[in-house]
Design an enzyme around this catalytic site. Sequence first.
Site, mmCIF file in Angstrom:
data_model
loop_
_atom_site.group_PDB
_atom_site.id
_atom_site.type_symbol
_atom_site.label_atom_id
_atom_site.label_comp_id
_atom_site.label_asym_id
_atom_site.label_seq_id
_atom_site.Cartn_x
_atom_site.Cartn_y
_atom_site.Cartn_z
ATOM 1 N N ASN A 85 0.814 -1.215 0.000
ATOM 2 C CA ASN A 85 0.000 0.000 0.000
ATOM 3 C C ASN A 85 0.851 1.270 0.000
ATOM 4 O O ASN A 85 1.903 1.315 0.632
ATOM 5 C CB ASN A 85 -0.919 0.025 1.216
ATOM 6 C CG ASN A 85 -2.104 -0.904 1.064
ATOM 7 O OD1 ASN A 85 -2.597 -1.085 -0.033
ATOM 8 N ND2 ASN A 85 -2.554 -1.481 2.163
ATOM 9 N N HIS A 86 0.383 2.286 -0.697
ATOM 10 C CA HIS A 86 0.943 3.631 -0.644
ATOM 11 C C HIS A 86 -0.093 4.543 0.009
ATOM 12 O O HIS A 86 -1.297 4.285 -0.073
ATOM 13 C CB HIS A 86 1.252 4.155 -2.047
ATOM 14 C CG HIS A 86 2.414 3.486 -2.697
ATOM 15 N ND1 HIS A 86 3.222 4.133 -3.605
ATOM 16 C CD2 HIS A 86 2.920 2.236 -2.586
ATOM 17 C CE1 HIS A 86 4.164 3.321 -4.029
ATOM 18 N NE2 HIS A 86 3.991 2.139 -3.422
ATOM 19 N N ALA A 87 0.380 5.572 0.645
ATOM 20 C CA ALA A 87 -0.543 6.530 1.268
ATOM 21 C C ALA A 87 -1.412 7.190 0.202
ATOM 22 O O ALA A 87 -0.928 7.611 -0.851
ATOM 23 C CB ALA A 87 0.241 7.581 2.033
ATOM 24 N N THR A 93 0.753 9.824 -4.209
ATOM 25 C CA THR A 93 0.911 8.482 -3.631
ATOM 26 C C THR A 93 2.384 8.058 -3.596
ATOM 27 O O THR A 93 2.689 6.950 -3.160
ATOM 28 C CB THR A 93 0.133 7.440 -4.448
ATOM 29 O OG1 THR A 93 0.645 7.412 -5.791
ATOM 30 C CG2 THR A 93 -1.353 7.755 -4.461
#
Length: 214
Positions: A85-87, A93
């Site tokens: 996951n990326h923010a 992102t």
Amino acid sequence: MPAAGPDPLTPHPVPGHPRVGFLKAFVRQANIEVGDFSYYDDPEGPEAFVERCVLHHYDFMGDRLVIGRFCAIATGVTFIMNGANHAMTGFSTYPFNIFGHGWEEGFDWATIQAGFKGDTVIGNDVWIGHEATIMPGVTVGDGAVVAAKSVVAADVPPYAIVGGNPAKVVRQRFADEVVAELLSIRWWDWEIDRITRNLDAIRGADLEALRNAA
């Protein structure tokens, strides 16, 4: 006296076919749980299952991959874990923080945690086809079938067949009342000698025989 079945810790349980391996013989990571007799089939061998198939799985993330008993996992199946996951709470992102040199300053870990999906759970007696991808936090129900090259981004009901990208239910394997009874019987939790005695009922389609199996 009937045979008692194979040892679930046997690395290569099919003579002459080293591509097939019971995963309990190879998986040692504390954040991965594998049930007895679940196997991985790969022409390059099952030894590197974790490195090749379980991606972005970092201890500090805290998520687990749980695979039940009697699962069949085909070549190239990929489990994408929460570490991928990326923010997504800001405009970008891009993971600036991982490259350091000042870019880590002010990074808020909560922006990553906001996208966590939890553990990935594969039920018992699940068949996952060639090069299927299981996304983070998905639960695949007992007895389900995942078609080759599918991308599973949502939970799969027990005894459903799913396929596509994103994977959708193609059909249920059995009627609802049969599924309910199979989930109640839970043959995969039986003692191995009981399973061995009742293989005809388990691999057949005679629910009455399975009910009466002793």
